[in-house]
Write a protein that holds these residues in place. Structure first.
Motif, PDB file in Angstrom:
ATOM      1  N   LEU A  79      48.386   9.708  68.313  1.00 13.39           N
ATOM      2  CA  LEU A  79      49.683  10.062  68.908  1.00 13.39           C
ATOM      3  C   LEU A  79      50.844   9.475  68.105  1.00 13.39           C
ATOM      4  CD1 LEU A  79      51.588  11.077  71.214  1.00 13.39           C
ATOM      5  CD2 LEU A  79      51.170   8.875  72.347  1.00 13.39           C
ATOM      6  N   VAL A  80      51.806  10.349  67.807  1.00 14.11           N
ATOM      7  CA  VAL A  80      53.070   9.898  67.208  1.00 14.11           C
ATOM      8  C   VAL A  80      54.153  10.252  68.222  1.00 14.11           C
ATOM      9  CG1 VAL A  80      54.719  10.292  65.336  1.00 14.11           C
ATOM     10  CG2 VAL A  80      52.253  10.197  64.853  1.00 14.11           C
ATOM     11  N   TYR A  81      54.698   9.249  68.862  1.00  7.44           N
ATOM     12  CA  TYR A  81      55.616   9.510  69.977  1.00  7.44           C
ATOM     13  C   TYR A  81      57.064   9.398  69.506  1.00  7.44           C
ATOM     14  CZ  TYR A  81      57.527   9.697  74.665  1.00  7.44           C
ATOM     15  OH  TYR A  81      58.229  10.079  75.784  1.00  7.44           O
ATOM     16  N   LEU A  82      57.708  10.560  69.418  1.00  6.56           N
ATOM     17  CA  LEU A  82      59.104  10.607  68.940  1.00  6.56           C
ATOM     18  C   LEU A  82      59.976  11.329  69.968  1.00  6.56           C
ATOM     19  CD1 LEU A  82      58.373  11.448  65.185  1.00  6.56           C
ATOM     20  CD2 LEU A  82      59.237   9.276  66.089  1.00  6.56           C
ATOM     21  N   ASP A  83      59.679  11.102  71.240  1.00  2.70           N
ATOM     22  CA  ASP A  83      60.478  11.709  72.317  1.00  2.70           C
ATOM     23  C   ASP A  83      61.106  10.610  73.171  1.00  2.70           C
ATOM     24  OD1 ASP A  83      61.649  13.674  73.824  1.00  2.70           O
ATOM     25  OD2 ASP A  83      59.878  14.069  75.054  1.00  2.70           O
ATOM     26  N   ASN A  84      61.553   9.578  72.508  1.00  3.48           N
ATOM     27  CA  ASN A  84      62.022   8.385  73.219  1.00  3.48           C
ATOM     28  C   ASN A  84      63.356   8.566  73.930  1.00  3.48           C
ATOM     29  OD1 ASN A  84      59.896   6.371  72.391  1.00  3.48           O
ATOM     30  ND2 ASN A  84      60.484   7.256  70.419  1.00  3.48           N
ATOM     31  N   ALA A  85      64.168   9.524  73.465  1.00  6.54           N
ATOM     32  CA  ALA A  85      65.437   9.750  74.151  1.00  6.54           C
ATOM     33  C   ALA A  85      65.188  10.406  75.511  1.00  6.54           C
ATOM     34  CB  ALA A  85      66.361  10.613  73.295  1.00  6.54           C
ATOM     35  N   ALA A  86      64.041  11.065  75.666  1.00  9.43           N
ATOM     36  CA  ALA A  86      63.706  11.646  76.973  1.00  9.43           C
ATOM     37  C   ALA A  86      63.176  10.556  77.884  1.00  9.43           C
ATOM     38  CB  ALA A  86      62.676  12.759  76.804  1.00  9.43           C
ATOM     39  N   THR A  87      62.180   9.837  77.420  1.00  8.69           N
ATOM     40  CA  THR A  87      61.748   8.628  78.118  1.00  8.69           C
ATOM     41  C   THR A  87      60.936   7.783  77.143  1.00  8.69           C
ATOM     42  OG1 THR A  87      60.967   7.793  80.259  1.00  8.69           O
ATOM     43  CG2 THR A  87      59.486   9.276  79.118  1.00  8.69           C
ATOM     44  N   ALA A  88      61.038   6.474  77.287  1.00 13.38           N
ATOM     45  CA  ALA A  88      60.317   5.576  76.377  1.00 13.38           C
ATOM     46  C   ALA A  88      58.981   5.187  77.000  1.00 13.38           C
ATOM     47  CB  ALA A  88      61.160   4.328  76.116  1.00 13.38           C
ATOM     48  N   LEU A  89      58.024   4.855  76.163  1.00 12.62           N
ATOM     49  CA  LEU A  89      56.737   4.343  76.647  1.00 12.62           C
ATOM     50  C   LEU A  89      56.947   2.943  77.234  1.00 12.62           C
ATOM     51  CD1 LEU A  89      54.511   5.509  73.636  1.00 12.62           C
ATOM     52  CD2 LEU A  89      55.040   6.738  75.756  1.00 12.62           C
ATOM     53  N   LYS A  90      55.956   2.485  77.996  1.00  6.05           N
ATOM     54  CA  LYS A  90      56.133   1.219  78.722  1.00  6.05           C
ATOM     55  C   LYS A  90      55.218   0.145  78.151  1.00  6.05           C
ATOM     56  CE  LYS A  90      58.155   4.311  81.222  1.00  6.05           C
ATOM     57  NZ  LYS A  90      59.471   4.734  80.719  1.00  6.05           N
ATOM     58  N   PRO A  91      55.762  -1.037  77.910  1.00  6.05           N
ATOM     59  CA  PRO A  91      54.896  -2.120  77.426  1.00  6.05           C
ATOM     60  C   PRO A  91      54.023  -2.662  78.566  1.00  6.05           C
ATOM     61  CG  PRO A  91      57.127  -2.932  77.735  1.00  6.05           C
ATOM     62  CD  PRO A  91      57.156  -1.459  78.038  1.00  6.05           C
ATOM     63  N   ARG A  92      52.975  -3.327  78.169  1.00  2.00           N
ATOM     64  CA  ARG A  92      52.013  -3.894  79.120  1.00  2.00           C
ATOM     65  C   ARG A  92      52.696  -4.721  80.214  1.00  2.00           C
ATOM     66  NH1 ARG A  92      46.849  -5.030  77.276  1.00  2.00           N
ATOM     67  NH2 ARG A  92      47.673  -4.747  75.180  1.00  2.00           N
ATOM     68  N   CYS A  93      53.686  -5.531  79.845  1.00  2.00           N
ATOM     69  CA  CYS A  93      54.287  -6.432  80.844  1.00  2.00           C
ATOM     70  C   CYS A  93      55.005  -5.653  81.950  1.00  2.00           C
ATOM     71  CB  CYS A  93      55.239  -7.432  80.177  1.00  2.00           C
ATOM     72  SG  CYS A  93      56.603  -6.650  79.316  1.00  2.00           S
ATOM     73  N   VAL A  94      55.528  -4.471  81.610  1.00  2.00           N
ATOM     74  CA  VAL A  94      56.190  -3.651  82.634  1.00  2.00           C
ATOM     75  C   VAL A  94      55.137  -3.074  83.581  1.00  2.00           C
ATOM     76  CG1 VAL A  94      57.473  -1.494  82.997  1.00  2.00           C
ATOM     77  CG2 VAL A  94      58.224  -3.125  81.244  1.00  2.00           C
ATOM     78  N   ALA A 137      61.204  -6.705  83.918  1.00  2.00           N
ATOM     79  CA  ALA A 137      60.195  -7.024  82.897  1.00  2.00           C
ATOM     80  C   ALA A 137      60.560  -6.353  81.570  1.00  2.00           C
ATOM     81  CB  ALA A 137      58.815  -6.573  83.370  1.00  2.00           C
ATOM     82  N   ALA A 138      61.098  -5.143  81.648  1.00  2.00           N
ATOM     83  CA  ALA A 138      61.497  -4.435  80.416  1.00  2.00           C
ATOM     84  C   ALA A 138      62.642  -5.170  79.730  1.00  2.00           C
ATOM     85  CB  ALA A 138      61.897  -3.000  80.761  1.00  2.00           C
ATOM     86  N   ILE A 139      63.598  -5.630  80.525  1.00  2.00           N
ATOM     87  CA  ILE A 139      64.744  -6.365  79.975  1.00  2.00           C
ATOM     88  C   ILE A 139      64.254  -7.651  79.304  1.00  2.00           C
ATOM     89  CG2 ILE A 139      66.746  -7.755  80.676  1.00  2.00           C
ATOM     90  CD1 ILE A 139      67.400  -5.488  82.692  1.00  2.00           C
ATOM     91  N   GLU A 140      63.324  -8.314  79.970  1.00  2.00           N
ATOM     92  CA  GLU A 140      62.785  -9.541  79.380  1.00  2.00           C
ATOM     93  C   GLU A 140      62.019  -9.227  78.096  1.00  2.00           C
ATOM     94  OE1 GLU A 140      60.655 -11.871  82.233  1.00  2.00           O
ATOM     95  OE2 GLU A 140      62.443 -12.242  83.442  1.00  2.00           O
ATOM     96  N   TYR A 141      61.338  -8.090  78.110  1.00  2.00           N
ATOM     97  CA  TYR A 141      60.561  -7.714  76.921  1.00  2.00           C
ATOM     98  C   TYR A 141      61.493  -7.496  75.714  1.00  2.00           C
ATOM     99  CZ  TYR A 141      57.658  -5.305  73.650  1.00  2.00           C
ATOM    100  OH  TYR A 141      57.011  -4.974  72.493  1.00  2.00           O
ATOM    101  N   VAL A 142      62.537  -6.687  75.894  1.00  2.00           N
ATOM    102  CA  VAL A 142      63.428  -6.459  74.743  1.00  2.00           C
ATOM    103  C   VAL A 142      64.123  -7.768  74.354  1.00  2.00           C
ATOM    104  CG1 VAL A 142      63.762  -3.966  75.058  1.00  2.00           C
ATOM    105  CG2 VAL A 142      65.361  -5.533  76.121  1.00  2.00           C
TER     106      VAL A 142
END
Ligand code: PMP
Length: 454
Positions: free
Chosen positions: A72-87, A336-341
């Motif tokens: 998978l090459v995910y280049l649709d991030n402006a639509a929605t971003a993938l989620k990291p494990r911590c989220v 969790a996302a805010i903490e991740y970035v």
């Protein structure tokens, strides 16, 4: 019936973790905050520890899969971003361990849920440098935030003959609510035009601000072109004329440090899901005095102080804008996302994305007949394009067969399509986990398009 025996891969691993192994999850502190490897919680805009793509990618379970036999090459991030494990873990933990309603219960689980929800508000406040968490209203997303301002502020403060100024590059979410307001109150919607590069010249905005302008509603970053608008300069012009400023920050918060006080705006809106957080949670920030002056949005539980059959007394902001059970797990996941970035830092994120944007821009030039739309000097990692004699939907379909996810269509910005005289565009949009190999895979897939249709 759900059959689980045949499952393999990261989704199954996650399922197992969520059922069985809370101890293996990212640890929580006593106050419920996630502890990251860096040991540093919160504020996304703090300088971080740099960005190592492979370490980052390992946190995004969805990247570990093949699509049509290709990685998978995910280049649709402006639509929605993938989620990291911590989220994913934070949301899972909320439902698995702290599942209760907020604000009403005296029992432990309700107190934990309430604390977690309110700590998420604090996190958001410090993420955008709000003066106080009381300025943060949780909503479903950018769309709801803008509609809330339209219905609870604009219809009270905008009247017949007044004007609302937007730009020609807005998302429908920052057009339609204002058309509705204008119709309701007899005001006029005015749009500053977009130039050939996809920028909105400040002079075009200035020329349209007058004493009639009550509100200037602009994107911080265009979801189609990546153009970054000069919000501070626009806010200064608007305020000099007595207008307020709303910023649609949906496409800005994942890519740059946002400081609502430095931007000088009056309302700032964004969605959690584009910032690696859950769907269904978003933020309206407004200055406290403005929130206090706004009328009610929705009525129900959670926003009242007392109710008799004759009259209701309401709570203070932000609660009086949050009727009903909120998206508690969503708010916790957003935190969790805010903490991740925050563990990476926007300096590293934007340096990485700038490098990728330059690389992708150069490589797209190799595809015959490709027209890149959006070349403003200040832009984020969004690459919208058309290919001569190929419908954008065909581009999207063919590259998907190579495992490359891009978006095609009007991107909820039909006036912008009209401006560039195209019915639709193909769009590749970047995130912190993308790499140069992702761009190479996109180019290879576009060369297949070229072969098929050229
Ligand atoms: N504004 C912009 C610039 C966007 O990109 C989007 C999402 N595509 C929205 C508003 C609407 O966001 P949501 O659908 O999350 O409410």
């Amino acid at each position: 019936m759900v059959r689980r025996s045949g499952r393999t891969g990261p989704a199954e691993a996650m399922w197992q973790a969520s059922r069985l192994d809370y101890a293996a999850m990212t640890p929580l502190r006593d106050d419920g905050r996630t502890i990251h490897a860096s040991g540093r919680p919160d504020r996304g805009q703090e300088a971080g520890h740099g960005l190592d793509p492979q370490t980052v990618r390992a946190e995004f379970l969805a990247l570990d899969q093949t699509v049509h036999g290709h990685p998978l090459v995910y280049l649709d991030n402006a639509a929605t971003a993938l989620k990291p494990r911590c989220v994913i873990e934070a949301v899972t933990r909320m439902y698995a361990r702290d599942c209760a309603n907020v604000h009403r219960g005296v029992h432990m689980l309700s107190q934990r849920a309430t604390d977690a929800y309110e700590q998420a508000r604090e996190s958001v406040g410090s993420f955008i440098n709000a003066e106080s968490a009381a300025e943060v209203v949780f909503v479903r997303g950018t769309t709801e935030a803008i509609n809330l301002v339209a219905q609870a502020w604009a219809i009270e403060h905008i009247g017949p003959g007044d004007q609302i100024l937007i730009t020609g590059l807005e998302h429908h979410a920052n057009i339609v609510p204002w058309q509705m307001v204008c119709k309701q109150v007899g005001a006029e919607l005015v749009a500053a035009p977009v130039d050939d590069t996809g920028a909105v010249p400040l002079a075009e905005i200035q020329a349209r601000i007058s004493k009639r302008t009550r509100l200037v509603a602009i994107a911080h970053v265009s979801n189609v072109l990546g153009t970054v608008l000069p919000v501070r300069a626009i806010a200064d012009l608007a305020h000099a004329s007595g207008a307020l400023v709303l910023v649609d920050g949906a496409q800005a918060v994942p890519h740059m440090a946002v400081d609502v006080r430095a931007l000088g705006c009056d309302f700032y809106t964004f969605s959690g899901h584009k910032l690696y957080g859950p769907t269904g949670i978003g933020v309206l920030w407004a200055r406290r005095d403005i929130l206090a002056s706004m009328s009610l949005y929705q009525g129900g539980g959670g926003m009242i102080q007392s109710v008799t059959l004759d009259r209701t007394l309401y709570r203070d902001e932000p609660y009086r804008f949050e009727a009903g059970t909120p998206h508690i797990a969503g708010a916790v996941g957003l935190r969790a996302a805010i903490e991740y970035v925050g563990t990476i830092g926007f300096e590293a994120i934007s340096a990485h994305e700038r490098d990728l944007l330059a690389y992708a821009t150069a490589r797209l030039g190799e595809v015959a007949g490709l027209r890149l739309i959006g070349t403003a000097g200040d832009k984020t990692g969004v690459l919208s394009f058309t290919i001569e004699s190929v419908h954008p939907h065909d581009i999207g379909t063919v590259v998907d067969t190579r495992g490359v996810a891009i978006r095609t269509g009007h991107h909820c910005a039909q006036p912008l399509m009209e401006r560039f005289a195209v019915p639709a565009m193909a769009r590749a949009s970047l995130a912190l986990y993308n790499t140069r190999s992702d761009i190479d895979a996109l180019i290879d897939a576009l060369l297949v398009v070229e072969e098929m249709f050229g």
